[in-house]
Design a protein around this motif. Structure first.
Motif, PDB file in Angstrom:
ATOM      1  N   LYS A  19     -22.773 -50.931  27.648  1.00  0.00           N
ATOM      2  CA  LYS A  19     -22.258 -50.296  26.421  1.00  0.00           C
ATOM      3  C   LYS A  19     -21.139 -51.128  25.801  1.00  0.00           C
ATOM      4  O   LYS A  19     -21.072 -51.316  24.588  1.00  0.00           O
ATOM      5  CB  LYS A  19     -21.749 -48.894  26.801  1.00  0.00           C
ATOM      6  N   LYS A  47     -28.494 -41.020  30.690  1.00  0.00           N
ATOM      7  CA  LYS A  47     -27.768 -41.743  29.624  1.00  0.00           C
ATOM      8  C   LYS A  47     -28.684 -42.105  28.451  1.00  0.00           C
ATOM      9  O   LYS A  47     -28.248 -42.715  27.472  1.00  0.00           O
ATOM     10  CB  LYS A  47     -27.155 -43.043  30.187  1.00  0.00           C
ATOM     11  N   GLU A  77     -30.314 -40.474  26.009  1.00  0.00           N
ATOM     12  CA  GLU A  77     -30.065 -39.926  24.660  1.00  0.00           C
ATOM     13  C   GLU A  77     -28.952 -40.693  23.948  1.00  0.00           C
ATOM     14  O   GLU A  77     -29.047 -40.992  22.764  1.00  0.00           O
ATOM     15  CB  GLU A  77     -29.716 -38.430  24.732  1.00  0.00           C
ATOM     16  N   GLU A  78     -27.886 -41.015  24.693  1.00  0.00           N
ATOM     17  CA  GLU A  78     -26.795 -41.777  24.095  1.00  0.00           C
ATOM     18  C   GLU A  78     -27.212 -43.237  23.882  1.00  0.00           C
ATOM     19  O   GLU A  78     -26.981 -43.830  22.823  1.00  0.00           O
ATOM     20  CB  GLU A  78     -25.549 -41.730  24.992  1.00  0.00           C
ATOM     21  N   LEU A 103     -27.164 -46.514  20.574  1.00  0.00           N
ATOM     22  CA  LEU A 103     -26.013 -47.426  20.620  1.00  0.00           C
ATOM     23  C   LEU A 103     -26.193 -48.541  19.594  1.00  0.00           C
ATOM     24  O   LEU A 103     -27.253 -49.175  19.543  1.00  0.00           O
ATOM     25  CB  LEU A 103     -25.873 -48.055  22.013  1.00  0.00           C
TER      26      LEU A 103
END
Length: 535
Positions: A241, A257, A259-260, A264
């Motif tokens: 990230k 993780k 969905e996030e 990005l």
């Protein structure tokens, strides 16, 4: 036995955009790949796990590879041998391999047919700790015709052998001259023909590889490649990230993780099916697992759909077998798993496992208690273990959790069957070939002197016969009936409880091109020679 490996074709080409800049004319820039496990075995022919192959694909070459479409492509060989081009006789017994001229090892020595002969002979050397002898042990009469040609015979036709050769990295004969191959300096500083050369290893942290500017194939387009070891999957994701790593490798981004991650900025993230199957695996040498009713009861007590939905966000597909669902050999008709704790209890009662004063079942002085291990730092697996522990406790089974760092977990503890039970993900196939002798043949038990990865110590005569039959059958339909039956036998025996086939969340920075998923290999960096920065 032509140029197709009848491959498993995975949808989606992560990182192949429509309008790409051409790769650079000279290697430039670096890519940092994050792995959750540390590669520690650099001789590709010693017992190893998937993560080690990340280094092997970067440093070495096989004679030919299996691409993402499931087709064989030449590497050190100038062509893929087949009956059509005269490389393999019609009966499958006589082989002729033509090699590239002018290829050099990283130390400047010429690559020749002697190296190929040496590699095959090393794998079957009884004094060498070989990771697999299947297929290679059939080879006889190896003859070096010239530096660029060799011939050999097989004692009997063996259908998986092209796929096995595609997974066999060639090593240099001269690096082992007058040295015990188990302890050669090469094993800690490998010399290959591959796109990248060994530069530095900082144990516990990273491995640096430099571009091999004399590489015979396409690429390399990167000046440097760094494999960084980040055992905590949350930290691995955080570093992706924040941009500290460019590509998330094994064990990728955890499903919680996804969905996030998919939103990005500046990142390419995709769900990719993998051939790997997650299971709860038993050491069949332990007395408590030798009763088939115990294994069946534990399967009834395993609430795998809840594990998939709650911990893996519904991304993986439940399965009953080791065979990936994309394979032409997949058996779709196996009995479907039922979660039924009451049935589990009655099976254990029937088998004479009765609860003691502490509620834990026992029989003939043996408690139904065992440890379960996996990689420390894999938080989703650790949550799954805790959930399974509670489910088993409810039926009178005591499963304690004992997790280990990856290098310890997948070293002798796993390879020499020192565990009770494990949660593990395994890609059972060699390329796309359905042969699984390396994992399930009675002759592949390392703890009993075999070469292979049958760490369950699973022995079934019918399985041994079916594997031999499947290996010597070439007609696809006939082979299919053998492997369909094999899956039935294994599903009935349950040496491991199959949970799901992987759906992996892969990710890399936008601008890293050439990162192509390939369900036919065991690691992401199979095509690292052709990765480059498009910017």
């Amino acid at each position: 036995m032509g140029a197709s490996a009848a491959g498993l074709v995975a949808p989606g080409l992560l990182g192949r955009g429509s309008a790409l800049a051409a790769p650079p004319s000279e290697p430039t820039g670096q890519v940092i790949v994050g792995f959750s496990q540390e590669p520690t075995v650099f001789n590709p022919h010693m017992p190893h796990i998937e993560v080690d192959e990340g280094i092997h694909f970067s440093v070495f070459d096989p004679l030919f590879i299996v691409d993402e479409k499931g087709e064989f492509q030449p590497a050190l060989a100038t062509e893929v041998p087949s009956a059509e081009n005269g490389g393999i006789s019609k009966d499958g017994l006589h082989w002729k391999i033509k090699l590239r001229d002018g290829v050099k090892w990283h130390d400047g020595e010429p690559f020749t047919a002697e190296d190929v002969k040496f590699t095959i002979e090393l794998l079957v050397d009884p004094d060498f700790k070989s990771w697999r002898r299947d297929g290679h042990e059939l080879v006889e009469n190896i003859k070096v015709v010239s530096p660029t040609e060799l011939t050999f015979d097989l004692k009997s036709p063996y259908a998986p052998y092209p796929s096995i050769l595609a997974a066999t990295f060639i090593v240099p004969k001269h690096a082992f001259a007058d040295i015990d191959p188990n302890n050669a300096p090469f094993n800690n500083a490998p010399i290959g023909t591959g796109p990248f050369k060994w530069a530095e290893r900082m144990a516990g942290d990273h491995i640096t590889l430099d571009a091999n500017k004399d590489y015979f194939g396409d690429g390399p387009y990167l000046e440097r490649l760094i494999y960084k070891y980040i055992p905590d999957l949350t930290v691995l994701y955080t570093q992706f990230k924040t941009g500290d790593i460019d590509v998330v490798g094994l064990q990728w981004i955890t499903p919680d993780k996804y969905e996030e991650a998919k939103d990005l900025p500046g990142k390419a993230v995709e769900v990719v099916p993998g051939a790997t199957v997650e299971s709860l695996s038993f050491n069949m040498g332990r007395p408590q697992f030798q009763d088939p009713k115990v294994r069946q009861a534990l399967y009834y007590a395993l609430d795998k759909q809840t594990i998939i939905d709650a911990l893996y966000y519904g991304l993986p597909t439940p399965t009953e077998t080791f065979m990936p669902q994309q394979s032409a050999y997949y058996n779709a008709d196996l009995p479907k798993h039922e979660y039924d704790p009451e049935k589990a209890k009655s099976l254990l009662d029937e088998a004479g496992w009765t609860p003691g004063s502490d509620g834990i079942r026992e029989k003939d002085g043996v408690k139904l208690a065992f440890t379960n291990s996996t990689t420390a730092g894999n938080h989703i697996r650790e949550q799954a273990q805790q959930f399974i522990q509670q489910s088993f406790k409810d039926i009178g089974v005591d499963m304690s959790i004992s997790n280990l760092p990856p290098a310890v977990m997948w070293g002798d503890y796993w390879m020499m069957s020192k565990f009770d039970s494990v949660v593990v993900g395994i890609n059972f196939l060699t390329g796309s070939d359905p042969d699984v002798s390396n994992y399930l043949a009675p002759t592949s038990i390392p703890a009993k002197g075999g070469a292979g990865q049958n760490t369950w110590q699973y022995e079934n005569d019918e399985v041994g016969k079916l594997l031999k039959e499947g290996g010597s059958t070439f007609a696809a339909e006939e082979r299919k009936s053998v492997y369909v039956k094999l899956q039935e036998v294994v599903r009935n025996d349950l040496p491991f409880l199959p949970m799901f086939q992987y759906a992996t969340v892969r990710g890399h920075k936008e601008g890293v091109e050439g990162v192509v998923p390939n369900i036919n290999v065991r690691i992401d960096s199979w095509d690292v020679a052709t990765w480059y920065w498009d910017k």
